[in-house]
Design a protein around this motif. Structure first.
Motif, PDB file in Angstrom:
ATOM      1  N   ASP A  31     -56.915 -47.293  -9.364  1.00 53.17           N
ATOM      2  CA  ASP A  31     -56.383 -48.649  -9.607  1.00 53.17           C
ATOM      3  C   ASP A  31     -55.311 -48.621 -10.700  1.00 53.17           C
ATOM      4  O   ASP A  31     -54.272 -49.269 -10.583  1.00 53.17           O
ATOM      5  CB  ASP A  31     -57.515 -49.589 -10.030  1.00 53.17           C
ATOM      6  N   GLY A  71     -46.730 -49.976  -9.350  1.00 58.37           N
ATOM      7  CA  GLY A  71     -46.162 -51.236  -8.877  1.00 58.37           C
ATOM      8  C   GLY A  71     -45.753 -52.198  -9.971  1.00 58.37           C
ATOM      9  O   GLY A  71     -45.173 -53.252  -9.695  1.00 58.37           O
ATOM     10  N   GLN A  72     -46.056 -51.851 -11.231  1.00 57.79           N
ATOM     11  CA  GLN A  72     -45.776 -52.780 -12.329  1.00 57.79           C
ATOM     12  C   GLN A  72     -44.275 -53.089 -12.423  1.00 57.79           C
ATOM     13  O   GLN A  72     -43.454 -52.178 -12.542  1.00 57.79           O
ATOM     14  CB  GLN A  72     -46.265 -52.177 -13.650  1.00 57.79           C
ATOM     15  N   GLY A  73     -43.950 -54.368 -12.372  1.00 58.39           N
ATOM     16  CA  GLY A  73     -42.555 -54.783 -12.496  1.00 58.39           C
ATOM     17  C   GLY A  73     -42.045 -54.563 -13.903  1.00 58.39           C
ATOM     18  O   GLY A  73     -42.808 -54.351 -14.835  1.00 58.39           O
ATOM     19  N   ALA A  92     -42.820 -54.499 -19.466  1.00 58.55           N
ATOM     20  CA  ALA A  92     -43.574 -55.141 -18.394  1.00 58.55           C
ATOM     21  C   ALA A  92     -44.022 -56.538 -18.802  1.00 58.55           C
ATOM     22  O   ALA A  92     -44.327 -57.374 -17.969  1.00 58.55           O
ATOM     23  CB  ALA A  92     -44.781 -54.296 -18.034  1.00 58.55           C
ATOM     24  N   ASN A  99     -61.563 -54.419 -10.879  1.00 59.26           N
ATOM     25  CA  ASN A  99     -60.266 -53.778 -11.081  1.00 59.26           C
ATOM     26  C   ASN A  99     -59.739 -54.200 -12.455  1.00 59.26           C
ATOM     27  O   ASN A  99     -59.447 -55.361 -12.684  1.00 59.26           O
ATOM     28  CB  ASN A  99     -59.292 -54.198  -9.978  1.00 59.26           C
ATOM     29  N   ASN A 103     -57.005 -53.424 -13.794  1.00 63.97           N
ATOM     30  CA  ASN A 103     -55.559 -53.332 -13.923  1.00 63.97           C
ATOM     31  C   ASN A 103     -54.780 -54.402 -13.176  1.00 63.97           C
ATOM     32  O   ASN A 103     -53.868 -54.998 -13.742  1.00 63.97           O
ATOM     33  CB  ASN A 103     -55.094 -51.950 -13.453  1.00 63.97           C
ATOM     34  N   ALA A 104     -55.107 -54.618 -11.933  1.00 65.13           N
ATOM     35  CA  ALA A 104     -54.302 -55.557 -11.153  1.00 65.13           C
ATOM     36  C   ALA A 104     -55.216 -56.545 -10.421  1.00 65.13           C
ATOM     37  O   ALA A 104     -56.127 -56.131  -9.707  1.00 65.13           O
ATOM     38  CB  ALA A 104     -53.446 -54.799 -10.149  1.00 65.13           C
ATOM     39  N   VAL A 161     -59.752 -56.251  -6.122  1.00 64.48           N
ATOM     40  CA  VAL A 161     -60.049 -55.257  -5.094  1.00 64.48           C
ATOM     41  C   VAL A 161     -59.799 -53.889  -5.711  1.00 64.48           C
ATOM     42  O   VAL A 161     -58.811 -53.702  -6.422  1.00 64.48           O
ATOM     43  CB  VAL A 161     -59.125 -55.452  -3.865  1.00 64.48           C
ATOM     44  N   SER A 162     -60.707 -52.985  -5.454  1.00 71.26           N
ATOM     45  CA  SER A 162     -60.575 -51.672  -6.094  1.00 71.26           C
ATOM     46  C   SER A 162     -60.535 -50.551  -5.068  1.00 71.26           C
ATOM     47  O   SER A 162     -61.041 -50.700  -3.955  1.00 71.26           O
ATOM     48  CB  SER A 162     -61.746 -51.457  -7.033  1.00 71.26           C
ATOM     49  N   GLU A 163     -59.966 -49.423  -5.482  1.00 70.07           N
ATOM     50  CA  GLU A 163     -59.965 -48.239  -4.613  1.00 70.07           C
ATOM     51  C   GLU A 163     -61.082 -47.289  -5.022  1.00 70.07           C
ATOM     52  O   GLU A 163     -61.174 -46.182  -4.513  1.00 70.07           O
ATOM     53  CB  GLU A 163     -58.615 -47.531  -4.706  1.00 70.07           C
ATOM     54  N   SER A 164     -61.914 -47.744  -5.992  1.00 68.64           N
ATOM     55  CA  SER A 164     -62.951 -46.844  -6.494  1.00 68.64           C
ATOM     56  C   SER A 164     -64.297 -47.084  -5.823  1.00 68.64           C
ATOM     57  O   SER A 164     -65.300 -46.535  -6.245  1.00 68.64           O
ATOM     58  CB  SER A 164     -63.082 -47.013  -8.002  1.00 68.64           C
ATOM     59  N   ALA A 175     -44.596 -62.210 -18.278  1.00 68.76           N
ATOM     60  CA  ALA A 175     -45.201 -60.985 -17.724  1.00 68.76           C
ATOM     61  C   ALA A 175     -44.627 -60.746 -16.339  1.00 68.76           C
ATOM     62  O   ALA A 175     -44.411 -61.690 -15.570  1.00 68.76           O
ATOM     63  CB  ALA A 175     -46.708 -61.115 -17.649  1.00 68.76           C
ATOM     64  N   MET A 176     -44.374 -59.485 -16.050  1.00 65.79           N
ATOM     65  CA  MET A 176     -43.841 -59.131 -14.735  1.00 65.79           C
ATOM     66  C   MET A 176     -45.005 -58.891 -13.767  1.00 65.79           C
ATOM     67  O   MET A 176     -46.066 -58.386 -14.163  1.00 65.79           O
ATOM     68  CB  MET A 176     -42.999 -57.855 -14.823  1.00 65.79           C
ATOM     69  N   ALA A 177     -44.790 -59.204 -12.513  1.00 62.23           N
ATOM     70  CA  ALA A 177     -45.839 -59.038 -11.495  1.00 62.23           C
ATOM     71  C   ALA A 177     -45.987 -57.567 -11.117  1.00 62.23           C
ATOM     72  O   ALA A 177     -45.109 -56.751 -11.383  1.00 62.23           O
ATOM     73  CB  ALA A 177     -45.466 -59.841 -10.256  1.00 62.23           C
ATOM     74  N   VAL A 178     -47.129 -57.261 -10.510  1.00 65.61           N
ATOM     75  CA  VAL A 178     -47.356 -55.917  -9.981  1.00 65.61           C
ATOM     76  C   VAL A 178     -47.017 -55.960  -8.490  1.00 65.61           C
ATOM     77  O   VAL A 178     -47.563 -56.769  -7.745  1.00 65.61           O
ATOM     78  CB  VAL A 178     -48.831 -55.492 -10.182  1.00 65.61           C
ATOM     79  N   GLU A 179     -46.089 -55.102  -8.099  1.00 69.26           N
ATOM     80  CA  GLU A 179     -45.687 -55.043  -6.686  1.00 69.26           C
ATOM     81  C   GLU A 179     -46.421 -53.901  -5.990  1.00 69.26           C
ATOM     82  O   GLU A 179     -47.101 -53.114  -6.634  1.00 69.26           O
ATOM     83  CB  GLU A 179     -44.173 -54.806  -6.581  1.00 69.26           C
ATOM     84  N   ARG A 180     -46.222 -53.794  -4.715  1.00 67.78           N
ATOM     85  CA  ARG A 180     -46.745 -52.686  -3.899  1.00 67.78           C
ATOM     86  C   ARG A 180     -48.241 -52.436  -4.141  1.00 67.78           C
ATOM     87  O   ARG A 180     -48.694 -51.303  -4.251  1.00 67.78           O
ATOM     88  CB  ARG A 180     -45.952 -51.409  -4.179  1.00 67.78           C
ATOM     89  N   LYS A 226     -52.450 -53.209  -3.265  1.00 61.31           N
ATOM     90  CA  LYS A 226     -53.262 -53.183  -2.037  1.00 61.31           C
ATOM     91  C   LYS A 226     -53.633 -54.602  -1.572  1.00 61.31           C
ATOM     92  O   LYS A 226     -54.310 -54.767  -0.570  1.00 61.31           O
ATOM     93  CB  LYS A 226     -54.555 -52.401  -2.310  1.00 61.31           C
TER      94      LYS A 226
END
Lengths: 406, 438
Positions: A43, A50-52, B215, B338, B340-341, B356-359, B425-430, B432
Motif C-alpha cells: 500500500d 501515485g502521490q500527486g 505533496a 490502509n 496510506n491511501a 482497500v489494501s493489497e496486504s 494536499a495533492m491526490a493519490v493517482e493510479r 487500486k
C-alpha cells in the motif's frame, strides 16, 4: 535521454550500488524514493507511486530488499505497469534473493518466469552484475580483471590477474573497487611487484602472499614491520604464526626434493603436486603423475579413503582421527608461490655459500637448515597459541625464516 | 579575565551565544577541530560581554550589556567547551558565578586524537590556559571547577556587522503561531535542505510563510510583517514566461528545526529581523543583542521550491464543512486497513471513506454526515496528510474546498477560526480504488 523502466538490478552488491549511484547522478532531475519490498507495505509503495506533486516532478521508485514471496513478485509486476515518463521503477535485488544455478548458469524457474514477465514491459532493462567468481571460473575472472584495466589503457597478464584475484578475493565488487584504486598509480603494464606492494589483502589467503613475499626478501626489519601492520589490522597472531609454519614447510619440501637430485624446475612441479594425492601414492617415485592420478581416483570419497587407510595401509580405526576425515591436505595455491620458494632457497641460502660448500654438503646443510627452521616455527606456533608473549614468539620466527645462515 | 555574573544571566547568555556549539551538529562533530566547534568564545569588555559559537551550518552571537548583575574586574577572551560550561552553570541554582582565566606561561598543544600534549600539527589545538569557575550563593557556599581554554584565534571570524537592510521584520508572537500551525508539513530532513525549511515569500505586501514536501502544503499569512524589501514572489505568468530563474531572491528558505529553536530563545520585546548575505548565501536572524547566522539551500536549488503564487492563484470553491473530531475518528478507523491511501467519496450529503489494501485485509468503510454538500466528488488522499491537519486545528468543523477548474487533483482545507492558515494536499493517482462516477 529517457530513463528505461522497469529496471531490474541483480548480482554483485557493490557493482549494483555503483549502478544506482551513477543513475542517480545521470537522472538527478528525478525525485528518488527508496522503499524496501520486505519491510514497506505494498500500500505504501503504491501510494508513493501515485502521490500527486505540486510541481509535477518526475520520480523514481527504487525498491530494494526483494523477498522470495509470490505476493511481492505479483505486486511488483503490477506496479511496474504504472511506468510512464513521470514514473520510473527500479527493482534492486540487494540481498541476493534471485539465485543463479551455478551449473546451468540460469535463474531458478520461479525467478526466471518472473524476469520473463518483467521483460514483457516495453522499456525494461535487466542489469545483471554477476556473482563472485568460483575457483573454476579462472578464465572469466582474468577476463574481467583484464578488461577493467584495459578500459584505462593498462595491461595485466593472466598470471598477474590471477594473483590479484587471489589477494583481493573473487567478488566482482571487491575486484572492481580495488582496481579503481590501483589504476590511480599503476604503471602501463601491471607487474607482480606492484600488485604485492599495493593490493589490499582482503581474500583469506592474501596475507600469505603479502607476508610470504616480504619474508622471502630476507629483511627482518621489513618483515617485522609488516607483521605489526597485520596485527594492527586485526589479524590474529595464530594466523600469522600458521603462515610462517607453512612457509617453513614449503621450504623443507623444496629442500628435500632438491637434495634428492631434482632440478629446480622439477622441484617446482613436484611441489605443485603436494596434497593432491595421498602421501603414500605421492611418495612412490616409480609412478608417473598420470599413474598417481589414476591411483588416487578411487580415493576421492571419504569412505574409500578410510578403507584404504585401514585395509591397505594397515592402520586401525582408532588410529585415525575421525574429525579429520574430511580435512584437505595442504596444497600450494599457485605455481608462482612454489617458484618463489625455490627462488628464495637458490638466491638467499645457496648463492651466498656456493663457494663455501661442495654440492653434497650444500644439500645436506640446506635440508638441515630447513628442518631446524620448520621445527622452530612449529614450536613457536605452539608458544603463540599457549604462551604469554605471542609477539615476541612471532618476531623470533621471523628472525629464523629471514636468516641466510646455513 | 575576571568577571562575576549572576547564574540566571549567564545561563540565558549561554543559551543564545552558545546556541551553535550546543547544537546536535556541533556535539556530534568528530573532526580535528571538534574541540573548537564545541566551544563558546566569551569576550569580556568593560561595557559588554560577548558570547559566540559557530559550526558550518549555524553561528550565533549574544551580547550582554554590563549591568548591576555583572562585575567586570579584568577584561579578556576565553574559549571553553560549551556543553561542560552550560551543564555546570545549569546545576548551580540561584547564585553568583565568578569566571577567572589563568593563562599558561606558554601555550600547550593538545592532540585532538589522543587528548595528550603534542607538538604543533594539523591534529592539534592550542590551549592557552584554564577558566576557573566558582559559584557562591546567599549562604556563601557553592562549588568550584575549571575548564580548558583554547586559543580563539584558531577559528575564523564571523562578520555579524551587516551593511544591508533587513529583508523584512516579523513579530515573534505571530511567527510562533505560524510555526505551530504549519511546521509539521516540512520534512524532518532533506538532503538538499529544501523541504526541511520554512519558506518566506510575499505578494501584494502580504508576507506568507510556507511549508511543503511537494505533496502537501501549508500557508500562513503574517498580517504584521514590516519593512519588506525582499523581491515579491513570482507570479504564475512570470513563471510561464521566464521560468524560475533567480527564485532565491524571492524566496527565503530558513531551516525549520533551527528557526523553531531560535524563536524559543528570542524575546517578544522586539521583532525578528531577517537578513541575507547574498555573496555567502547565508541568512541572518537578529534581535537586539542576539544574532544567528544560518546556512540555506543552494541558490539554484531554490528553483525547485513551489512558488507561493501556485497556491494563491488557484481558485477553489466550497465543497462542504466536516465535523473535525468525527472525521478524525473515521479516518483512524479506516486506516487500520490502509495507512496510506483512502478513498474519499462525497455524495448525497455524506462522506464515505473506504480503505482497500493489497496486504490481505478486507475492505473497510466508514461514513460521515456532511450537510449542504455542493457537489459529488471522489478522490484518493493520503490519510496522514489529512489527519495531521485535523490534529493542529481546533475548530469543531473544518471547511473542505475543491478546485473550480476541471483539474481536481488537489484539496484545500480551511479553519473558520484561524483565517490566516490554509492547507493543501495533492491526490493519490493510479490507485487500486474505483474512481468511476456511479
Amino acid at each position: 535521454m529517457d530513463m528505461p523502466s522497469p529496471v531490474l538490478i541483480l548480482g554483485d552488491r557493490v557493482l549494483s550500488r555503483n549502478n544506482i549511484n551513477s543513475a542517480k547522478r545521470k537522472y538527478k532531475d528525478y525525485k528518488w524514493l527508496t522503499f524496501s519490498a520486505s519491510k514497506d507495505s505494498a500500500d505504501a509503495i503504491r501510494a508513493a507511486a501515485g502521490q500527486g506533486d505540486f510541481l509535477s516532478s518526475k520520480k523514481v521508485l527504487l525498491i530494494e530488499n526483494l523477498p522470495n514471496k509470490k505476493a511481492v513478485r505479483d505486486f511488483l509486476l503490477d506496479l511496474v505497469q504504472l511506468s510512464s515518463s513521470k514514473l520510473k521503477v527500479i527493482i534492486w535485488d540487494s540481498e541476493g534473493t534471485i539465485k543463479i544455478d551455478s551449473k546451468k548458469k540460469t535463474f531458478s524457474k520461479t525467478w526466471g518466469d518472473w524476469i520473463n514477465d518483467l521483460k514483457k514491459n516495453e522499456h525494461h532493462k535487466i542489469v545483471n552484475n554477476g556473482t563472485s567468481f568460483s575457483d573454476k571460473d579462472d578464465n572469466d575472472c582474468t577476463t574481467f580483471i583484464q578488461s577493467r584495466f584495459k578500459k584505462d589503457k593498462k595491461k595485466i597478464s593472466v598470471q598477474n590477474a590471477l594473483l590479484l584475484a587471489e589477494i583481493v578475493g573473487r567478488s566482482r565488487g571487491m575486484l572492481d573497487t580495488e582496481i579503481s584504486k590501483l589504476l590511480l598509480t599503476c604503471p602501463s603494464e601491471v607487474t607482480e611487484e606492484f600488485i604485492l606492494e599495493n593490493a589490499y589483502p582482503s581474500a583469506d589467503d592474501a596475507i600469505l602472499y603479502k607476508f610470504g613475499n616480504v619474508l622471502d626478501s630476507c629483511s627482518y626489519g621489513k618483515s617485522v614491520t609488516m607483521l605489526q601492520q597485520f596485527i594492527d589490522m586485526g589479524i590474529n597472531e595464530n594466523v600469522l604464526a600458521d603462515i610462517m609454519v607453512r612457509k617453513a614447510r614449503w621450504q623443507l619440501a623444496a629442500s628435500s626434493l632438491w637434495s634428492q637430485g631434482q632440478s629446480w624446475g622439477e622441484v617446482t612441479k613436484s611441489m605443485m603436486q603436494m596434497g593432491k594425492y595421498p602421501s603414500s601414492i605421492w611418495h612412490q617415485q616409480t609412478l608417473t603423475p598420470t599413474e598417481k592420478r589414476k591411483q588416487s581416483e578411487g580415493l576421492k570419497d571419504i569412505e574409500d579413503r578410510m578403507q584404504y587407510i585401514t585395509k591397505i595401509c594397515g592402520l586401525r580405526d582408532w588410529q585415525v582421527n575421525p574429525s579429520k576425515k574430511a580435512a584437505r591436505a595442504e596444497v600450494i595455491p599457485m605455481e608462482f608461490m612454489a617458484e618463489l620458494t625455490t627462488k628464495f632457497l637458490r638466491n638467499n641460502l645457496i648463492a651466498p655459500h656456493v663457494n663455501q660448500y661442495k654440492d653434497e654438503e650444500m644439500k645436506q646443510r640446506l635440508v638441515d637448515r630447513s628442518i631446524r627452521v620448520y621445527l622452530f616455527a612449529l614450536n613457536k606456533l605452539k608458544e603463540v597459541r599457549y604462551g604469554q608473549n605471542p609477539r615476541q614468539d612471532l618476531q623470533e620466527t621471523v628472525a629464523a625464516l629471514t636468516s641466510k645462515s646455513l | 579575565m575576571k568577571v562575576t555574573i549572576s547564574q540566571e544571566t549567564l545561563m540565558e547568555a549561554l543559551k543564545r551565544g552558545a546556541f551553535a556549539a550546543l547544537s546536535d551538529e556541533a556535539q556530534s562533530d568528530t573532526s580535528t577541530l571538534s574541540l573548537l566547534i564545541k566551544s563558546v568564545k566569551i569576550k569580556v569588555e568593560k561595557d559588554e560581554i560577548t558570547f559566540e559559537s559557530a559550526t558550518a551550518l549555524v553561528a550565533s552571537r549574544y551580547v550582554e550589556p554590563i549591568t548591576d548583575k555583572i562585575a567586570v574586574k579584568e577584561t579578556g577572551i576565553v574559549m571553553v567547551p560549551a556543553k561542560d560550561l552550560y551543564d555546570w552553570v545549569n546545576r548551580q541554582g540561584d547564585c553568583m558565578i565568578c569566571l577567572l582565566f589563568k593563562e599558561l606561561d606558554s601555550p600547550e598543544m593538545i592532540n585532538v586524537v589522543t587528548g595528550e600534549a603534542d607538538i604543533a600539527s594539523k591534529a592539534s589545538i592550542k590551549k592557552t590556559g584554564t577558566l576557573g569557575l566558582a559559584s557562591r550563593d546567599a549562604n556563601k557556599t557553592g562549588s568550584k571547577w575549571s575548564l580548558d581554554s583554547f586559543d580563539s584565534a584558531q577559528v575564523p571570524l564571523i562578520d555579524y556587522d551587516l551593511k544591508s537592510k533587513p529583508l523584512f521584520l516579523l513579530p515573534l508572537e505571530q511567527l510562533n503561531d505560524g510555526l505551530k500551525n504549519i511546521s509539521f508539513v516540512a520534512m524532518p530532513k532533506d538532503s538538499d535542505h529544501l523541504f526541511d525549511t520554512i519558506s518566506f515569500q510575499h505578494k501584494d505586501n502580504k508576507m506568507y510563510i510556507v511549508t511543503t514536501d511537494c505533496a502537501r502544503c501549508a500557508v500562513w499569512h503574517m498580517p504584521n510583517a514590516d519593512k519588506i524589501t525582499m523581491e515579491e514572489t513570482f507570479t504564475a505568468a512570470e513563471i510561464e514566461e521566464n521560468g524560475m530563474s533567480g527564485a532565491w531572491k524571492r524566496n527565503l528558505l530558513v531551516p525549520a528545526k533551527l528557526l523553531g529553536e531560535i524563536c524559543k530563545l528570542s524575546s517578544n520585546a522586539a521583532p525578528l529581523a531577517f537578513y541575507r548575505d547574498e555573496a555567502k548565501n547565508r541568512i541572518y536572524i537578529s534581535q537586539p543583542g542576539f544574532m544567528v547566522r544560518l546556512a540555506t539551500a543552494e541558490k539554484d536549488m531554490v528553483e525547485k521550491y513551489p512558488p507561493l503564487d501556485l497556491f494563491l492563484v488557484k481558485q477553489y470553491k466550497d465543497l462542504c464543512a466536516v465535523p473535525r473530531s468525527i472525521l478524525a475518528n473515521r479516518l483512524n478507523t479506516v486506516s487500520l486497513v490502509n495507512k496510506n491511501a483512502i478513498l474519499f467519496a462525497f455524495s448525497s450529503d455524506q462522506l464515505t471513506l473506504e480503505g482497500v489494501s493489497e496486504s490481505g485485509h478486507s475492505p473497510c468503510k466508514a461514513n460521515v454526515s456532511v450537510p449542504k454538500l455542493s457537489e459529488d466528488f471522489k478522490r484518493v488522499w493520503n490519510v496522514k496528510h489529512i489527519l495531521d491537519v485535523l490534529k493542529v486545528l481546533e475548530d469543531d468543523d473544518i471547511k473542505i474546498l475543491v478546485p473550480k477548474d476541471k483539474d481536481k487533483d488537489s484539496i484545500k482545507i480551511l479553519s473558520p477560526s484561524q483565517p490566516n492558515v490554509s492547507y493543501y494536499a495533492m491526490a493519490v493517482e493510479r490507485s487500486k480504488y474505483n474512481l468511476d462516477e456511479d
